[in-house]
Motif scaffolding. Structure first.
Motif, PDB file in Angstrom:
ATOM      1  N   UNK A  75     -13.115  12.868   6.640  1.00  0.00           N
ATOM      2  CA  UNK A  75     -13.223  14.170   5.962  1.00  0.00           C
ATOM      3  C   UNK A  75     -14.692  14.560   5.830  1.00  0.00           C
ATOM      4  N   UNK A  76     -15.094  15.583   6.569  1.00  0.00           N
ATOM      5  CA  UNK A  76     -16.476  16.047   6.505  1.00  0.00           C
ATOM      6  C   UNK A  76     -16.793  16.657   5.149  1.00  0.00           C
ATOM      7  N   UNK A  77     -15.840  17.403   4.579  1.00  0.00           N
ATOM      8  CA  UNK A  77     -16.074  18.060   3.290  1.00  0.00           C
ATOM      9  C   UNK A  77     -16.314  17.032   2.188  1.00  0.00           C
ATOM     10  N   UNK A  78     -15.497  16.003   2.141  1.00  0.00           N
ATOM     11  CA  UNK A  78     -15.657  14.968   1.117  1.00  0.00           C
ATOM     12  C   UNK A  78     -16.942  14.184   1.346  1.00  0.00           C
ATOM     13  N   UNK A  79     -17.264  13.935   2.604  1.00  0.00           N
ATOM     14  CA  UNK A  79     -18.491  13.201   2.910  1.00  0.00           C
ATOM     15  C   UNK A  79     -19.719  13.983   2.472  1.00  0.00           C
ATOM     16  N   UNK A 139       0.819  -1.203   0.000  1.00  0.00           N
ATOM     17  CA  UNK A 139       0.000   0.000   0.000  1.00  0.00           C
ATOM     18  C   UNK A 139       0.856   1.257   0.000  1.00  0.00           C
ATOM     19  N   UNK A 140       1.945   1.234   0.741  1.00  0.00           N
ATOM     20  CA  UNK A 140       2.790   2.423   0.843  1.00  0.00           C
ATOM     21  C   UNK A 140       3.690   2.616  -0.371  1.00  0.00           C
ATOM     22  N   UNK A 141       3.885   1.571  -1.166  1.00  0.00           N
ATOM     23  CA  UNK A 141       4.762   1.698  -2.326  1.00  0.00           C
ATOM     24  C   UNK A 141       4.172   2.635  -3.375  1.00  0.00           C
ATOM     25  N   UNK A 142       2.871   2.660  -3.512  1.00  0.00           N
ATOM     26  CA  UNK A 142       2.199   3.582  -4.434  1.00  0.00           C
ATOM     27  C   UNK A 142       0.759   3.738  -3.956  1.00  0.00           C
ATOM     28  N   UNK A 143       0.535   4.705  -3.090  1.00  0.00           N
ATOM     29  CA  UNK A 143      -0.761   4.810  -2.415  1.00  0.00           C
ATOM     30  C   UNK A 143      -1.888   5.133  -3.388  1.00  0.00           C
ATOM     31  N   UNK A 144      -1.637   5.964  -4.386  1.00  0.00           N
ATOM     32  CA  UNK A 144      -2.700   6.317  -5.325  1.00  0.00           C
ATOM     33  C   UNK A 144      -3.123   5.126  -6.172  1.00  0.00           C
ATOM     34  N   UNK A 192     -11.357  -2.950   2.239  1.00  0.00           N
ATOM     35  CA  UNK A 192     -11.812  -1.799   3.028  1.00  0.00           C
ATOM     36  C   UNK A 192     -10.769  -1.408   4.068  1.00  0.00           C
ATOM     37  N   UNK A 193     -10.100  -2.391   4.660  1.00  0.00           N
ATOM     38  CA  UNK A 193      -9.035  -2.047   5.601  1.00  0.00           C
ATOM     39  C   UNK A 193      -7.925  -1.290   4.883  1.00  0.00           C
ATOM     40  N   UNK A 194      -7.593  -1.704   3.671  1.00  0.00           N
ATOM     41  CA  UNK A 194      -6.552  -1.024   2.895  1.00  0.00           C
ATOM     42  C   UNK A 194      -6.945   0.419   2.611  1.00  0.00           C
ATOM     43  N   UNK A 195      -8.204   0.617   2.206  1.00  0.00           N
ATOM     44  CA  UNK A 195      -8.694   1.971   1.944  1.00  0.00           C
ATOM     45  C   UNK A 195      -8.685   2.793   3.225  1.00  0.00           C
ATOM     46  N   UNK A 196      -9.087   2.168   4.317  1.00  0.00           N
ATOM     47  CA  UNK A 196      -9.085   2.848   5.610  1.00  0.00           C
ATOM     48  C   UNK A 196      -7.674   3.279   5.985  1.00  0.00           C
ATOM     49  N   UNK A 197      -6.710   2.409   5.762  1.00  0.00           N
ATOM     50  CA  UNK A 197      -5.317   2.725   6.095  1.00  0.00           C
ATOM     51  C   UNK A 197      -4.817   3.898   5.257  1.00  0.00           C
ATOM     52  N   UNK A 198      -5.114   3.870   3.959  1.00  0.00           N
ATOM     53  CA  UNK A 198      -4.631   4.925   3.071  1.00  0.00           C
ATOM     54  C   UNK A 198      -5.288   6.262   3.379  1.00  0.00           C
ATOM     55  N   UNK A 199      -6.600   6.259   3.588  1.00  0.00           N
ATOM     56  CA  UNK A 199      -7.289   7.519   3.853  1.00  0.00           C
ATOM     57  C   UNK A 199      -6.971   8.041   5.251  1.00  0.00           C
ATOM     58  N   UNK A 200      -6.793   7.151   6.209  1.00  0.00           N
ATOM     59  CA  UNK A 200      -6.456   7.574   7.563  1.00  0.00           C
ATOM     60  C   UNK A 200      -5.058   8.130   7.673  1.00  0.00           C
ATOM     61  N   UNK A 201      -4.159   7.687   6.793  1.00  0.00           N
ATOM     62  CA  UNK A 201      -2.772   8.175   6.817  1.00  0.00           C
ATOM     63  C   UNK A 201      -2.634   9.507   6.107  1.00  0.00           C
ATOM     64  N   UNK A 253      -3.037  10.157   2.874  1.00  0.00           N
ATOM     65  CA  UNK A 253      -2.341  10.028   1.598  1.00  0.00           C
ATOM     66  C   UNK A 253      -3.188  10.512   0.412  1.00  0.00           C
ATOM     67  N   UNK A 254      -4.453  10.892   0.629  1.00  0.00           N
ATOM     68  CA  UNK A 254      -5.368  11.129  -0.480  1.00  0.00           C
ATOM     69  C   UNK A 254      -5.857  12.572  -0.478  1.00  0.00           C
ATOM     70  N   UNK A 255      -6.050  13.134  -1.674  1.00  0.00           N
ATOM     71  CA  UNK A 255      -6.592  14.483  -1.773  1.00  0.00           C
ATOM     72  C   UNK A 255      -8.117  14.431  -1.740  1.00  0.00           C
TER      73      UNK A 255
END
Length: 780
Positions: free
Chosen positions: A485-489, A393-398, A434-443, A445-447
């Motif tokens: 993220x409240x704005x994205x939600x 996941x960390x090698x290329x988060x996008x 979903x855990x992977x997505x949770x890890x990426x968004x919680x870290x 890493x995403x705009x």
């Protein structure tokens, strides 16, 4: 890469006269014992001994021959234990890993090839005049065994048994003979062995052996050493590209059309080819996007499909269906090297032809992570997950996010057509995605743009998936991800305001069904913990939706549900499981519901919840956080003077416990998190209370004690070298100022309207956390 079951050499050099019996005879002449010892010698010492010899004097010094024989015996004994798979009891995986790392060393391989050149020269002089014989030395035997050992070890080190362990002895002897013939054809230098990968004249067996050696020296050696690349990659990438072009050419000529079934030898080589290509791709090394190579990438995608599904299928399976059983070719592709994150970058567009093969590859990898989904605790701690997952996941988060999102979309598309036999498997993949997505968004890493698109998928997925245990675990992860993220939600939830959407209608039916199960006239004695957990998740989802003003389509059903829940809670003791699972979640959702708590016309639950404040435990932090949000939202609806006083006592006691650092361990950060909201409700109570309750609040000695502690941890008066107080002071600084203003205004002789002074603005930012094995949604 045509028919690799053919092992006869296509070169001018023939190994005529050699068979398995000849090989075993040579092994015996080298003095090897028949039975492989369970405990191997330290091969590092063996190679140090070999490198210490004067290679120029080996030809004439017979004593050196004996040393070399002992060294070769040690190496072959180790390799035999891996290559001959009839002794599973002999495997010591750590020792196997350590000794393989020694053999698959660039310097040691160069040393073996140097000795090979010397001994073959000696043997050739002894065979002068022979027209059929070919020179074979002990290094050839080691290389042949090493090729078999690399293939078997790739499975054994990942818990996959080689398939040839059940072969008849005659076929295994034939395979050994084939590998020795292949070893004889190998060039003298390592660069020549790499070039053999794209040879059009070497035998298929020689090409297979070369692939095993090159893959072992690059991918396996690097992973065993847990370091950067150990072998120079210069030239290897071009060789691999040439090999792929040769296969494309044969397909175009109709000489290599794929058959009904691809045998395992071919699939092993295909897996090594894809793994090596990903490993040697300059884009992978530099961490950038690979240049577009449509034909090459299409060929690699077809090879991956053959590895995963060797049978010739007319259609590509849905990406959400993983391959449920691992064999060695699949293990090489999934467990070794960087083929998986590399594939995310190459096929990051779902519109690419047959890109769903990459989704199947990812789903299979997720399904076969070392930690099964059923063994993961409810908290989804990072410590429980495979390190390979986090590394990928960390090698290329996008690219990772794109692939995981595609898997979720595949689940949504196939939700109504998933066979019953695949249900648990798909849920397993869904949980890990979903855990992977949770890890990426919680870290972080995403705009916002990516988060908004992702939240739309997660929002719909929550509405559509079921209520079994693994699905509830998926929903926990979805709720946590949506809270980041409240704005994205808010943007993602906008389309769901339409009450006529199919999944919104299904969601409303689910709320109605849930209301019937908890209604006053229903039998609630048989409600399980799983059902309580499902209701809790529903309340948390409603909390998230209402925090961004997404309310349409669920108002009638949700009001009935809250009415039933409040009646149920009122009939249960405070220490019951019902209160533990539903108390804080009900009040937190009710506080943010604009049509229930904030509306001046609605009195749903007001009397019951305010009266509750005199009895609840001040040490229950999640409940205190929910009650503080609710009381702040309904503070103007209550006219009972005693209720204001009881509310002040309760929240003041909670703040005193936090200020005195009574919460320790895992509860300490939660105490810091909830303290600001509790301070805000104290300000609101003091601001809106009638004169009588306000005088009581001011007269209490505990109020003075609380204010003194607050000032000691405020920003203006930091505590000395106490990190806890420093953090707390930063969190509640504005609330302390507002509270002091209200106290000053209340004690002045000037008349007050009950609405003067300043109040720190309330927030709808939600924080998801776990407390005592419960998922909690805290308004911070």
């Amino acid at each position: 890469m045509d028919d690799l079951s053919d092992t006869e050499s296509e070169s001018s050099a023939s190994a005529a006269g050699w068979d398995a019996a000849d090989f075993m005879q040579m092994a015996a002449e080298l003095g090897r014992i028949e039975e492989t010892p369970a405990n191997f010698l330290d091969l590092r010492n063996a190679f140090e001994t070999l490198s210490s010899l004067d290679i120029c004097a080996v030809e004439t010094d017979e004593q050196m021959h004996e040393v070399i024989q002992r060294v070769s015996n040690s190496i072959l004994s180790f390799l035999d234990c891996i290559a001959t798979t009839d002794q599973p009891h002999a495997y010591d995986l750590e020792e196997m890993r350590r000794n393989l790392s020694v053999i698959l060393n660039e310097c040691h391989m160069a040393l073996l090839l140097e000795y090979r050149t010397l001994f073959r020269t000696i043997a050739s002089r002894n065979l002068e005049g022979s027209t059929t014989a070919i020179a074979v030395c002990w290094v050839d035997i080691i290389l042949a065994r090493l090729g078999q050992a690399v293939v078997n070890a790739s499975g054994l080190l990942c818990g996959v048994q080689p398939s040839d362990q059940d072969l008849p002895e005659a076929l295994r002897a034939q395979k050994t003979d084939d590998m020795l013939r292949a070893a004889v054809q190998l060039p003298e230098k390592w660069s020549g062995i790499q070039q053999l990968l794209c040879s059009e004249h070497a035998s298929p067996a020689a090409i297979r052996l070369a692939f095993s050696l090159v893959w072992g020296m690059t991918v396996m050696a690097t992973q065993l050493a847990e370091s950067d690349q150990l072998v120079q990659m210069e030239g290897l990438f071009k060789v691999l590209e040439q090999r792929i072009k040769q296969r494309d050419k044969k397909i175009a000529q109709g000489t290599d059309m794929h058959r009904v079934y691809v045998n395992e030898n071919e699939r092993v080589m295909y897996a090594m080819l894809v793994s090596l290509y990903a490993f040697a791709d300059p884009a992978s090394i530099l961490g950038v996007q690979s240049p577009c190579r449509p034909q090459t990438h299409a060929t690699l995608l077809e090879l991956i499909r053959l590895i995963l599904h060797p049978e010739d299928t007319s259609s590509i399976p849905c990406g959400v269906y993983p391959v449920t059983e691992l064999d060695i070719p699949r293990t090489i592709l999934l467990k070794w090297g960087c083929a998986l994150p590399w594939s995310w970058r190459i096929w990051n567009d779902s519109r690419l032809h047959h890109s769903e093969v990459a989704e199947t590859l990812t789903a299979t990898w997720l399904h076969h992570l070392e930690v099964p989904a059923v063994d993961i605790p409810s908290g989804h701690s990072l410590d429980w997950w495979d390190n390979d997952l986090v590394y990928a996941l960390e090698s290329d988060s996008y690219s990772a996010l794109s692939m995981m999102s595609r898997l979720l979309l595949a689940v949504l598309v196939a939700k109504d057509t998933i066979p019953a036999t695949y249900d648990d498997v798909v849920r397993d993949v869904l949980l890990k995605a979903c855990w992977s997505i949770n890890y990426l968004s919680g870290a972080g890493r995403l705009d916002e743009e990516r988060l908004c698109a992702l939240y739309g998928i997660l929002f719909e997925l929550f509405l559509r998936i079921g209520e079994q245990e693994l699905e509830l675990a998926v929903k926990d992860l979805i709720v946590e991800s949506l809270s980041f993220s409240t704005a994205s939600l808010r943007l993602a939830a906008t389309p769901f305001d339409d009450p006529h959407l199919e999944h919104v209608l299904a969601w409303r039916r689910r709320l109605s069904r849930m209301n019937r199960s908890v209604a006053p006239n229903s039998d609630k004695d048989d409600i399980s913990t799983l059902e309580l957990r499902n209701i809790r998740q529903t309340l948390q989802f409603l909390t998230l939706a209402w925090s961004v003003d997404c309310t349409a389509g669920v108002l009638p059903e949700s009001r009935l549900l809250f009415s039933s829940l409040l009646d149920w809670l009122e009939s249960e003791p405070l220490d019951s499981l019902v209160w533990t699972m539903l108390g804080d979640a009900t009040f937190g959702a009710l506080a943010l519901s604009p049509h229930l708590a904030a509306s001046s016309e609605s009195q749903l639950g007001v009397d019951f919840i305010w009266d509750l404040l005199q009895d609840v435990d001040a040490t229950d932090l999640p409940l205190a956080a929910s009650l503080s949000t609710y009381v702040a939202a309904t503070v103007t609806k209550r006219i009972d003077n005693l209720a204001y006083a009881e509310a002040w006592n309760y929240f003041r006691d909670v703040v005193l416990l936090i200020l005195n650092r009574e919460f320790v361990g895992a509860a300490e950060p939660l105490a810091l998190l909830v303290c600001p909201s509790i301070c805000r409700v104290l300000v609101a109570l003091l601001q809106h209370a009638p004169p009588g309750p306000k005088r009581y609040m001011l007269a209490s000695p505990w109020t003075g004690c609380m204010i003194m502690h607050m000032k000691n941890v405020s920003v203006d008066h930091p505590a000395e070298s106490v990190e806890y107080n420093a953090i707390l002071g930063e969190l509640i600084g504005s609330s302390v100022e507002a509270l002091c203003e209200q106290l000053a205004a209340a004690t002045s002789t000037a008349p007050t309207t009950g609405h003067g002074g300043s109040n720190p603005s309330a927030t709808k930012e939600l924080t998801y956390c776990w407390h005592e094995s419960r998922p909690c949604l805290i308004t911070a």
